[in-house]
Write an enzyme that holds these catalytic residues in place. Structure first.
Site, short mmCIF file in Angstrom:
data_model
loop_
_atom_site.label_atom_id
_atom_site.label_comp_id
_atom_site.label_asym_id
_atom_site.label_seq_id
_atom_site.Cartn_x
_atom_site.Cartn_y
_atom_site.Cartn_z
CG ASP A 58 -1.97 -1.05 1.15
OD1 ASP A 58 -1.95 -1.79 0.16
OD2 ASP A 58 -2.79 -1.13 2.08
CG ASP A 62 -0.80 5.15 0.05
OD1 ASP A 62 -1.75 4.92 -0.72
OD2 ASP A 62 -0.79 4.80 1.25
CD GLU A 114 -25.78 -12.70 -14.80
OE1 GLU A 114 -26.14 -11.61 -14.30
OE2 GLU A 114 -25.63 -12.87 -16.02
CE LYS A 157 -33.73 -8.97 -9.00
NZ LYS A 157 -33.68 -7.82 -8.12
CG ASP A 210 -30.96 -6.22 -2.07
OD1 ASP A 210 -31.57 -5.52 -2.90
OD2 ASP A 210 -31.40 -6.52 -0.95
NE ARG A 254 -34.52 -0.30 -14.04
CZ ARG A 254 -35.79 -0.20 -13.66
NH1 ARG A 254 -36.10 0.47 -12.58
NH2 ARG A 254 -36.74 -0.76 -14.37
CE1 TYR A 289 -27.59 -5.55 -14.52
CE2 TYR A 289 -26.73 -5.89 -12.31
CZ TYR A 289 -27.56 -5.21 -13.18
OH TYR A 289 -28.36 -4.20 -12.72
CE LYS A 301 -28.97 -11.24 -16.53
NZ LYS A 301 -27.79 -10.39 -16.31
CE LYS A 321 -36.92 -10.39 -5.32
NZ LYS A 321 -37.59 -9.17 -5.76
CB CYS A 372 -36.29 -10.01 38.02
SG CYS A 372 -36.44 -11.55 37.11
CB CYS A 379 -36.90 -13.94 40.81
SG CYS A 379 -35.59 -12.73 40.57
CB CYS A 396 -32.53 -10.55 36.90
SG CYS A 396 -32.99 -11.51 38.34
CB CYS A 433 -33.77 -15.37 39.13
SG CYS A 433 -34.82 -14.99 37.71
#
Ligand code: IVH
Length: 676
Positions: free
Chosen positions: A35, A39, A116, A118, A120, A139, A228, A293, A317, A411, A414, A429, A435
Site C-alpha cells: 500500500d 500511495d 447470476e 441477484k 441487492d 436507472r 451484468y 438469462k 427471488k 425482574c 423473581c 436481574c 431466579c
C-alpha cells in the site's frame, strides 16, 4: 523530446501503473505492491497534476477522491432503456418460464442459461468512450436517470480506463453498485458512535451513498460493483452468448460476480439457486435471489420483450427477509446470566420463510435508538438462521396511543432488582440462581450437547423440573429418581428410564466439558478447553489467582476476573463438591500437557530478584522455556524484581507481558515447575 512531452509521458505512465495496481487490488484481489508504494506513486501523480493542471485526465486515479458538491444532478437519457426483470417465487414459476420460452421458440432441445446472483444494490449504466469512463447514470425510471459520474468514479473496483484490445469506441456497461456487508457494518458502527442515523440495510446504504451531491462523501463509503449487461455499443459484438460477453467484460477489467455460471438446462438453474441459497450467509454481499438469462444472443433476440422486462430472463427471488407488522407488546426475558432482554411480541408475519411472532430488541439502548413503541408498525427482519429482529419503525404509521417501553425496576420472574451498569448495554436481574428464569437457563446450558450432554432432557422437562421444585440447582439433576421423573407430565415410564440412563452416562465426562457446563460468565467452549489444558486439574484452576489466569491463551482481565470470582463463591464450591460426590469423573490431563504452557517461551529477567537469578533461570530451562538477556518483539514475558532498568522500559514500549517476581514464581509453581 521536449521537457513538457517528458512530463506528459511521465504522468501517462503513472496513471497506467496506478490503474493497473488498482485493478489488481480491487478486482483480482492479488495486489503486487504494498500500500505504501501505491500511495507514493499516487502522490507523485498528484504533484505532477497540481503543477501542470492541463495534464489532468478523466481516467486519472486522482479523480477517485471526489470533487466539489454539485447543486443538483443533471438528467441522462438512456438510449437503450434499462429494463426490469419478471419474478419467480418457486420452482413452478421457474418451470413455467422455461416452458414459455421453449413454446415460443418452438424448440424442445436443452436450453443453456447463465445463472447470476441477484445483487441487492442499485443498477447503474456506465459509458466508456474510447475506453475511458465518460459518464455514469442511475436507472431512474428506466428511460431517464441521474448523472452520477463523479460518484461512480470514486468506486475503486470500477475501471476509469478499460484494459486490453478490441475496445469498442463506445460501450455502456450495466451492473449493480452495492455495499459489501463489511462496509455496511463499519458504516453503521461509525454512525452509532457518532450518534447519527444508521442505515436499515446495505441497499439503502448503497443508494444513499451513490446519490450524494458531494462525491467526497461517496468516496468514503465502501461501495463495490459487478457488471451484468451492456447497453449501447458502437460495434456489433462478436460474442454469441451472454456468458462470452461477461468474460469479455472481465478481460477489459470490469468486476464480474465470481459466482456466475453457464448451465445446460433449467434443472441446473434450480440447483444453482439451491447452492447459492446455501452459501448466501457466507457471501460478502447481500443478494435477494438469482437471475437466469437465456445464454444465446440469437435466442434472446428472437424472444424479445414484454412490457418492460425481457422474455429471456427471470429473477428467482428468495423469500422476503423483511416484512411489516405491528408490535402488540414488549416483554422482558431473563437469560442464563441474568441479562434482561426486551422482546417484541408481534402480530404474526411470514418472513424469511417462516412465521415470526417474536423479535429481539437486544437491549434498552437499542429500543431507545430505534424508538420502538407498543402499537408501532415496524420492519421485522429474519436473515438466514439469525434470530428475528426489529430493524426499524415506520414513524408515519405510529398511532396516537403508542406507548413507550420502560426497563422494569424488578425482574419479571423473581422480583429481584434489575440493575444496569454504566459500561454495559444489558440490564441484569440480581436474583442469581434464586431466579427461576436464570436457574432454568443455567440447567438448560449445563445439560446441553456441548456441556454434560444429557440426551432427552429437553427445555420443556427442565421447565417442569424447576416449576415442581424437583431441581433447585444444577447438582440436583444427579439426585433425580425414576419415580420423580415418571411423575412429570408427558414423560412416559420408558422415557423416564431413558432419561435416568442418560443422566448416569453423562457422569463420565471431560474437564473442558465440565468447566464449560458450570456456566461461568465469558467462559465458552474454547476458553474452557484452554483453562483445562493449561492447568490440568480442577483443583489448580480453583486455586490460582487472576494474574496467573491471564497467562492462559485468550484469557484477558475480564475473563480472569469472572473465573476467579466464580470459584470464590461458597455456593459454587458447594455445588461443585456435590457434583463430584454424585460420581462425575473425567480422565486426568497429563501434567506434561499442562506445563507445555512454558515450552519454547522466551523470558527475560530484570531488576534485583529476591532469589538467585540462576535458580529461576534453571527452573525455567528445565520446563522447556528459554531465558534471554535482551528484550525484543519475540520476548514472551519480562519478569521484574526491584529497581528494574531499561529492559523494563523496553518491555513497556513493545507491549510485552510483564510479571512481578513473586507473582511469577507462584504462577510457575502452579504450573508444576519446581524451584531447585
Ligand atoms: S439483468 C434486462 N442481472 O435487478 C435485464 N439484474 O429487477 C436487466 N439486478 O434493475 C437486469 N442483479 O438492479 C440483472 N445479475 C443481475 C442482477 C440484476 C441485480 C437488479 C438490477 C435490475 C433489477 C431488476
Amino acid at each position: 523530446m521536449t521537457d513538457s512531452q517528458d512530463i506528459e509521458q511521465q504522468a501517462a505512465e503513472l496513471r497506467h501503473v496506478l490503474n493497473e495496481h488498482n485493478h489488481r487490488y480491487y478486482v483480482l484481489d492479488t495486489p503486487t505492491i504494498p500500500d505504501v508504494e501505491y500511495d507514493r506513486l499516487f502522490r507523485e501523480l498528484q504533484a505532477l497534476e497540481t503543477e501542470h493542471p492541463e495534464l489532468q485526465t478523466q481516467d486519472s486515479p486522482t479523480q477517485r477522491v471526489g470533487a466539489q458538491p454539485l447543486p443538483q444532478f443533471s438528467q441522462v437519457k438512456h438510449d437503450v432503456p434499462m429494463l426490469s426483470l419478471s419474478n419467480a417465487f418457486d420452482d413452478v414459476d421457474v418451470n413455467a418460464f422455461a416452458k414459455r420460452i421453449k413454446d415460443r421458440l418452438g424448440q424442445t432441445d436443452q436450453l443453456a442459461f447463465t445463472c447470476e446472483p441477484k445483487l441487492d444494490g442499485l443498477a447503474v449504466s456506465i459509458r466508456y468512450e474510447q475506453g475511458v469512463l465518460a459518464q455514469a447514470a442511475t436507472r431512474g425510471d428506466g428511460f431517464t436517470g441521474e448523472n452520477i459520474t463523479l460518484n461512480v468514479r470514486t468506486i475503486p473496483s470500477i475501471p476509469l480506463k478499460l484494459q486490453g484490445n478490441d475496445i469498442p469506441g463506445l460501450l455502456e456497461v450495466r451492473g449493480e453498485v452495492f455495499m459489501p456487508k463489511a462496509g455496511f457494518d463499519a458504516l453503521n458502527q461509525r454512525a452509532i458512535k457518532e450518534g447519527t442515523k444508521t442505515f436499515v440495510n446495505p441497499r439503502n446504504a448503497a443508494a444513499g451513498s451513490l446519490r450524494q451531491l458531494d462525491s467526497r462523501i461517496t468516496a468514503k463509503r465502501h461501495l463495490a460493483f459487478f457488471a451484468y449487461a451492456t447497453g449501447v455499443k458502437s460495434e456489433e459484438h462478436v460474442q454469441h452468448t451472454h456468458g462470452e460477453m461477461l468474460e469479455q467484460l472481465r478481460h477489459w477489467g470490469l468486476p464480474i460476480c465470481p459466482e456466475n455460471r453457464v448451465v445446460a438446462n433449467i434443472d441446473a438453474c434450480l440447483s444453482f439457486y439451491q447452492d447459492i441459497a446455501d452459501k448466501r450467509n457466507s457471501l460478502p454481499y447481500e443478494i435477494d435471489g438469482v437471475v437466469y438469462k437465456v445464454n444465446r444472443y440469437d435466442l434472446q433476440d428472437a424472444l424479445g420483450f414484454i412490457s418492460r422486462a425481457p422474455r429471456w430472463a427471470i429473477a428467482h427471488k428468495f423469500p422476503a427477509e423483511e416484512e411489516l407488522t405491528r408490535v402488540n407488546d414488549v416483554e422482558f426475558q431473563v437469560g442464563r446470566t441474568g441479562a434482561v432482554t426486551p422482546v417484541a411480541r408481534l402480530e404474526p408475519v411470514f418472513v424469511g420463510g417462516v412465521t415470526v411472532s417474536n423479535a429481539t430488541l437486544h437491549n434498552m439502548d437499542e429500543v431507545k435508538r430505534k424508538d420502538v413503541r407498543i402499537g408501532d408498525t415496524v420492519i421485522v427482519r429474519r436473515a438466514g438462521d439469525v434470530i428475528p429482529e426489529v430493524a426499524s419503525v415506520i414513524l408515519e404509521r405510529r398511532p396516537e396511543d403508542a406507548t413507550s417501553v420502560e426497563l422494569p425496576a424488578h425482574c419479571p420472574v423473581c422480583g429481584a432488582d434489575v440493575i444496569k451498569l454504566d459500561d454495559e448495554a444489558v440490564a441484569r436481574c440480581t436474583g442469581g440462581l434464586f431466579c427461576q428464569a436464570q436457574l432454568k437457563e443455567a440447567i438448560k446450558h449445563f445439560t446441553s450437547r456441548k456441556a454434560m450432554d444429557i440426551d432427552g432432557l429437553g427445555d420443556k422437562i427442565v421447565e417442569q423440573l424447576v416449576d415442581e421444585k424437583f431441581v433447585t440447582n444444577i447438582a440436583d439433576i444427579y439426585q433425580l429418581s425414576h419415580p420423580k421423573l415418571a411423575s412429570l407430565e408427558r414423560l412416559a415410564d420408558k422415557s423416564a428410564q431413558n432419561l435416568m440412563d442418560a443422566i448416569e452416562q453423562s457422569k463420565k465426562t471431560t474437564l473442558p466439558r465440565f468447566l464449560y457446563a458450570l456456566g461461568i460468565r465469558e467462559v465458552g467452549e474454547a476458553t474452557a478447553r484452554n483453562l483445562a489444558q493449561y492447568y490440568g486439574t480442577l483443583e489448580k484452576i480453583e486455586s490460582v489467582n487472576e494474574e496467573s489466569l491471564q497467562q492462559v491463551p485468550d484469557v484477558g482481565p475480564i475473563v480472569a476476573e469472572h473465573v476467579y470470582y466464580f470459584f470464590r463463591q461458597a455456593h459454587n464450591r458447594e455445588i461443585i463438591e456435590s457434583l463430584c460426590q454424585s460420581g462425575i469423573t473425567w480422565e486426568s490431563i497429563p501434567l506434561s500437557t499442562a506445563s507445555q504452557a512454558l515450552q519454547g517461551k522466551i523470558f527475560v529477567l530484570t531488576g534485583s530478584l529476591s532469589r538467585p537469578r540462576q535458580v529461576v533461570k534453571e527452573a525455567l530451562l528445565s520446563a522447556g522455556a528459554k531465558v534471554s538477556g535482551s528484550v525484543s518483539k519475540k520476548t514472551d514475558m519480562v519478569v521484574v524484581g526491584a529497581d528494574p532498568g531499561s529492559k523494563y522500559t523496553k518491555a513497556l514500549e513493545l507491549g510485552i507481558d510483564i510479571m512481578e517476581e513473586e507473582a511469577f514464581i507462584n504462577h510457575i509453581t502452579d504450573l508444576g515447575v519446581k524451584l531447585p
